[in-house]
Design a protein around this motif. Structure first.
Motif, PDB file in Angstrom:
ATOM      1  N   ASP A   5       0.849  -1.192   0.000  1.00 46.27           N
ATOM      2  CA  ASP A   5       0.000   0.000   0.000  1.00 46.27           C
ATOM      3  C   ASP A   5       0.882   1.238   0.000  1.00 46.27           C
ATOM      4  O   ASP A   5       1.881   1.298   0.729  1.00 46.27           O
ATOM      5  CB  ASP A   5      -0.892   0.039   1.246  1.00 46.27           C
ATOM      6  N   LEU A   6       0.511   2.222  -0.796  1.00 44.06           N
ATOM      7  CA  LEU A   6       1.219   3.494  -0.776  1.00 44.06           C
ATOM      8  C   LEU A   6       0.859   4.251   0.496  1.00 44.06           C
ATOM      9  O   LEU A   6      -0.278   4.182   0.967  1.00 44.06           O
ATOM     10  CB  LEU A   6       0.857   4.343  -1.995  1.00 44.06           C
ATOM     11  N   THR A   7       1.828   4.979   1.029  1.00 43.47           N
ATOM     12  CA  THR A   7       1.594   5.837   2.179  1.00 43.47           C
ATOM     13  C   THR A   7       1.763   7.279   1.734  1.00 43.47           C
ATOM     14  O   THR A   7       2.217   7.554   0.623  1.00 43.47           O
ATOM     15  CB  THR A   7       2.582   5.522   3.321  1.00 43.47           C
ATOM     16  N   SER A   8       1.413   8.189   2.604  1.00 43.12           N
ATOM     17  CA  SER A   8       1.551   9.622   2.316  1.00 43.12           C
ATOM     18  C   SER A   8       0.973   9.971   0.950  1.00 43.12           C
ATOM     19  O   SER A   8       1.632  10.596   0.113  1.00 43.12           O
ATOM     20  CB  SER A   8       3.017  10.049   2.394  1.00 43.12           C
ATOM     21  N   LEU A   9      -0.263   9.537   0.724  1.00 46.34           N
ATOM     22  CA  LEU A   9      -0.900   9.801  -0.571  1.00 46.34           C
ATOM     23  C   LEU A   9      -0.978  11.304  -0.834  1.00 46.34           C
ATOM     24  O   LEU A   9      -1.254  12.096   0.054  1.00 46.34           O
ATOM     25  CB  LEU A   9      -2.296   9.192  -0.614  1.00 46.34           C
ATOM     26  N   ARG A  10      -0.728  11.660  -2.075  1.00 48.37           N
ATOM     27  CA  ARG A  10      -0.748  13.063  -2.499  1.00 48.37           C
ATOM     28  C   ARG A  10      -1.987  13.305  -3.357  1.00 48.37           C
ATOM     29  O   ARG A  10      -2.653  12.362  -3.794  1.00 48.37           O
ATOM     30  CB  ARG A  10       0.504  13.365  -3.327  1.00 48.37           C
ATOM     31  N   PRO A  11      -2.305  14.564  -3.641  1.00 47.66           N
ATOM     32  CA  PRO A  11      -3.485  14.866  -4.466  1.00 47.66           C
ATOM     33  C   PRO A  11      -3.488  14.147  -5.823  1.00 47.66           C
ATOM     34  O   PRO A  11      -4.560  13.871  -6.372  1.00 47.66           O
ATOM     35  CB  PRO A  11      -3.405  16.380  -4.639  1.00 47.66           C
ATOM     36  N   VAL A  13      -3.186  11.214  -6.478  1.00 47.51           N
ATOM     37  CA  VAL A  13      -3.855   9.915  -6.416  1.00 47.51           C
ATOM     38  C   VAL A  13      -5.275  10.004  -6.980  1.00 47.51           C
ATOM     39  O   VAL A  13      -5.819   9.013  -7.467  1.00 47.51           O
ATOM     40  CB  VAL A  13      -3.847   9.343  -4.975  1.00 47.51           C
ATOM     41  N   ARG A  14      -5.860  11.192  -6.970  1.00 50.26           N
ATOM     42  CA  ARG A  14      -7.220  11.353  -7.512  1.00 50.26           C
ATOM     43  C   ARG A  14      -7.251  11.213  -9.035  1.00 50.26           C
ATOM     44  O   ARG A  14      -8.315  11.011  -9.614  1.00 50.26           O
ATOM     45  CB  ARG A  14      -7.785  12.706  -7.103  1.00 50.26           C
ATOM     46  N   ASP A  15      -6.091  11.328  -9.678  1.00 48.48           N
ATOM     47  CA  ASP A  15      -6.048  11.303 -11.139  1.00 48.48           C
ATOM     48  C   ASP A  15      -5.491  10.012 -11.725  1.00 48.48           C
ATOM     49  O   ASP A  15      -5.236   9.949 -12.920  1.00 48.48           O
ATOM     50  CB  ASP A  15      -5.211  12.483 -11.639  1.00 48.48           C
ATOM     51  N   VAL A  16      -5.276   8.996 -10.885  1.00 48.57           N
ATOM     52  CA  VAL A  16      -4.764   7.727 -11.400  1.00 48.57           C
ATOM     53  C   VAL A  16      -5.909   6.743 -11.555  1.00 48.57           C
ATOM     54  O   VAL A  16      -6.992   6.932 -11.014  1.00 48.57           O
ATOM     55  CB  VAL A  16      -3.647   7.143 -10.494  1.00 48.57           C
ATOM     56  N   THR A  17      -5.652   5.674 -12.305  1.00 50.92           N
ATOM     57  CA  THR A  17      -6.670   4.668 -12.560  1.00 50.92           C
ATOM     58  C   THR A  17      -6.133   3.274 -12.260  1.00 50.92           C
ATOM     59  O   THR A  17      -4.917   3.041 -12.275  1.00 50.92           O
ATOM     60  CB  THR A  17      -7.126   4.714 -14.034  1.00 50.92           C
ATOM     61  N   PHE A  18      -7.046   2.358 -11.999  1.00 49.87           N
ATOM     62  CA  PHE A  18      -6.686   0.965 -11.793  1.00 49.87           C
ATOM     63  C   PHE A  18      -5.899   0.472 -13.006  1.00 49.87           C
ATOM     64  O   PHE A  18      -6.266   0.745 -14.151  1.00 49.87           O
ATOM     65  CB  PHE A  18      -7.954   0.120 -11.606  1.00 49.87           C
ATOM     66  N   GLY A  19      -4.794  -0.221 -12.770  1.00 55.42           N
ATOM     67  CA  GLY A  19      -3.976  -0.762 -13.849  1.00 55.42           C
ATOM     68  C   GLY A  19      -2.935   0.191 -14.394  1.00 55.42           C
ATOM     69  O   GLY A  19      -2.114  -0.196 -15.225  1.00 55.42           O
ATOM     70  N   GLU A  20      -2.957   1.439 -13.944  1.00 55.14           N
ATOM     71  CA  GLU A  20      -1.986   2.420 -14.437  1.00 55.14           C
ATOM     72  C   GLU A  20      -0.582   2.083 -13.937  1.00 55.14           C
ATOM     73  O   GLU A  20      -0.398   1.669 -12.800  1.00 55.14           O
ATOM     74  CB  GLU A  20      -2.388   3.818 -13.961  1.00 55.14           C
ATOM     75  N   MET A  21       0.404   2.273 -14.808  1.00 54.56           N
ATOM     76  CA  MET A  21       1.793   2.036 -14.448  1.00 54.56           C
ATOM     77  C   MET A  21       2.422   3.335 -13.958  1.00 54.56           C
ATOM     78  O   MET A  21       2.249   4.388 -14.564  1.00 54.56           O
ATOM     79  CB  MET A  21       2.578   1.497 -15.644  1.00 54.56           C
ATOM     80  N   LEU A  22       3.141   3.238 -12.838  1.00 55.05           N
ATOM     81  CA  LEU A  22       3.820   4.375 -12.238  1.00 55.05           C
ATOM     82  C   LEU A  22       5.323   4.131 -12.223  1.00 55.05           C
ATOM     83  O   LEU A  22       5.773   2.985 -12.190  1.00 55.05           O
ATOM     84  CB  LEU A  22       3.346   4.573 -10.793  1.00 55.05           C
ATOM     85  N   ASP A  23       6.092   5.206 -12.233  1.00 55.97           N
ATOM     86  CA  ASP A  23       7.537   5.104 -12.077  1.00 55.97           C
ATOM     87  C   ASP A  23       7.866   5.105 -10.591  1.00 55.97           C
ATOM     88  O   ASP A  23       7.243   5.817  -9.807  1.00 55.97           O
ATOM     89  CB  ASP A  23       8.245   6.284 -12.750  1.00 55.97           C
ATOM     90  N   LYS A  74      -5.047  -1.981  -6.711  1.00 47.36           N
ATOM     91  CA  LYS A  74      -6.240  -1.721  -5.903  1.00 47.36           C
ATOM     92  C   LYS A  74      -6.298  -0.228  -5.656  1.00 47.36           C
ATOM     93  O   LYS A  74      -5.304   0.395  -5.290  1.00 47.36           O
ATOM     94  CB  LYS A  74      -6.165  -2.471  -4.578  1.00 47.36           C
ATOM     95  N   LEU A  75      -7.463   0.339  -5.887  1.00 36.99           N
ATOM     96  CA  LEU A  75      -7.601   1.784  -5.765  1.00 36.99           C
ATOM     97  C   LEU A  75      -8.936   2.108  -5.109  1.00 36.99           C
ATOM     98  O   LEU A  75      -9.980   1.676  -5.568  1.00 36.99           O
ATOM     99  CB  LEU A  75      -7.523   2.426  -7.154  1.00 36.99           C
ATOM    100  N   GLY A  76      -8.859   2.846  -4.012  1.00 39.44           N
ATOM    101  CA  GLY A  76     -10.062   3.270  -3.306  1.00 39.44           C
ATOM    102  C   GLY A  76      -9.974   4.743  -2.969  1.00 39.44           C
ATOM    103  O   GLY A  76      -9.001   5.415  -3.307  1.00 39.44           O
ATOM    104  N   ARG A  77     -10.970   5.227  -2.264  1.00 36.94           N
ATOM    105  CA  ARG A  77     -10.993   6.652  -1.916  1.00 36.94           C
ATOM    106  C   ARG A  77      -9.845   7.049  -1.006  1.00 36.94           C
ATOM    107  O   ARG A  77      -9.375   8.175  -1.058  1.00 36.94           O
ATOM    108  CB  ARG A  77     -12.316   6.994  -1.262  1.00 36.94           C
ATOM    109  N   THR A  78      -9.409   6.129  -0.149  1.00 41.00           N
ATOM    110  CA  THR A  78      -8.355   6.463   0.809  1.00 41.00           C
ATOM    111  C   THR A  78      -7.165   5.527   0.750  1.00 41.00           C
ATOM    112  O   THR A  78      -6.297   5.575   1.626  1.00 41.00           O
ATOM    113  CB  THR A  78      -8.923   6.444   2.241  1.00 41.00           C
ATOM    114  N   ALA A  79      -7.096   4.672  -0.263  1.00 40.98           N
ATOM    115  CA  ALA A  79      -5.998   3.705  -0.344  1.00 40.98           C
ATOM    116  C   ALA A  79      -5.619   3.429  -1.785  1.00 40.98           C
ATOM    117  O   ALA A  79      -6.449   3.518  -2.696  1.00 40.98           O
ATOM    118  CB  ALA A  79      -6.387   2.404   0.338  1.00 40.98           C
ATOM    119  N   CYS A  80      -4.345   3.095  -1.957  1.00 36.45           N
ATOM    120  CA  CYS A  80      -3.832   2.735  -3.277  1.00 36.45           C
ATOM    121  C   CYS A  80      -2.782   1.650  -3.072  1.00 36.45           C
ATOM    122  O   CYS A  80      -1.791   1.857  -2.373  1.00 36.45           O
ATOM    123  CB  CYS A  80      -3.211   3.965  -3.950  1.00 36.45           C
TER     124      CYS A  80
END
Length: 89
Positions: A5-11, A13-23, A74-80
């Protein structure tokens, strides 16, 4: 490689989608190296990888030049949650 799980989520996170690849990158935060996940489109930080077994090994590998990516599994309102893998070549 591993899911975390990612911590210290930043704003961003509202613009990402399930399955998106991040660096996955190292970033200096205060007096230590942080491992962050960034959107590929604009480099915005989505959140940090922290407090999991193997974090210091991951930081060491990254400092030696190994590169990693994370896919949102996994992507939710308060978790990624992301699946982190090492980039090949």
């Amino acid at each position: 490689m591993f899911d975390v799980d990612l911590t210290s989520l930043r704003p961003a996170v509202r613009d990402v989608t399930f399955g998106e690849m991040l660096d996955v990158d190292l970033a200096a935060e205060q007096d230590f190296d942080a491992v962050v996940c960034k959107r590929r489109a604009d480099g915005a930080i989505v959140g940090s990888l922290a407090a999991f077994q193997g974090l210091s090994d991951l930081v060491g590998c990254m400092k030696r030049g190994h590169r990693y990516t994370a896919v949102i599994v996994k992507l939710g309102r308060t978790a990624c949650r992301v699946h982190v893998t090492r980039k090949l070549a």
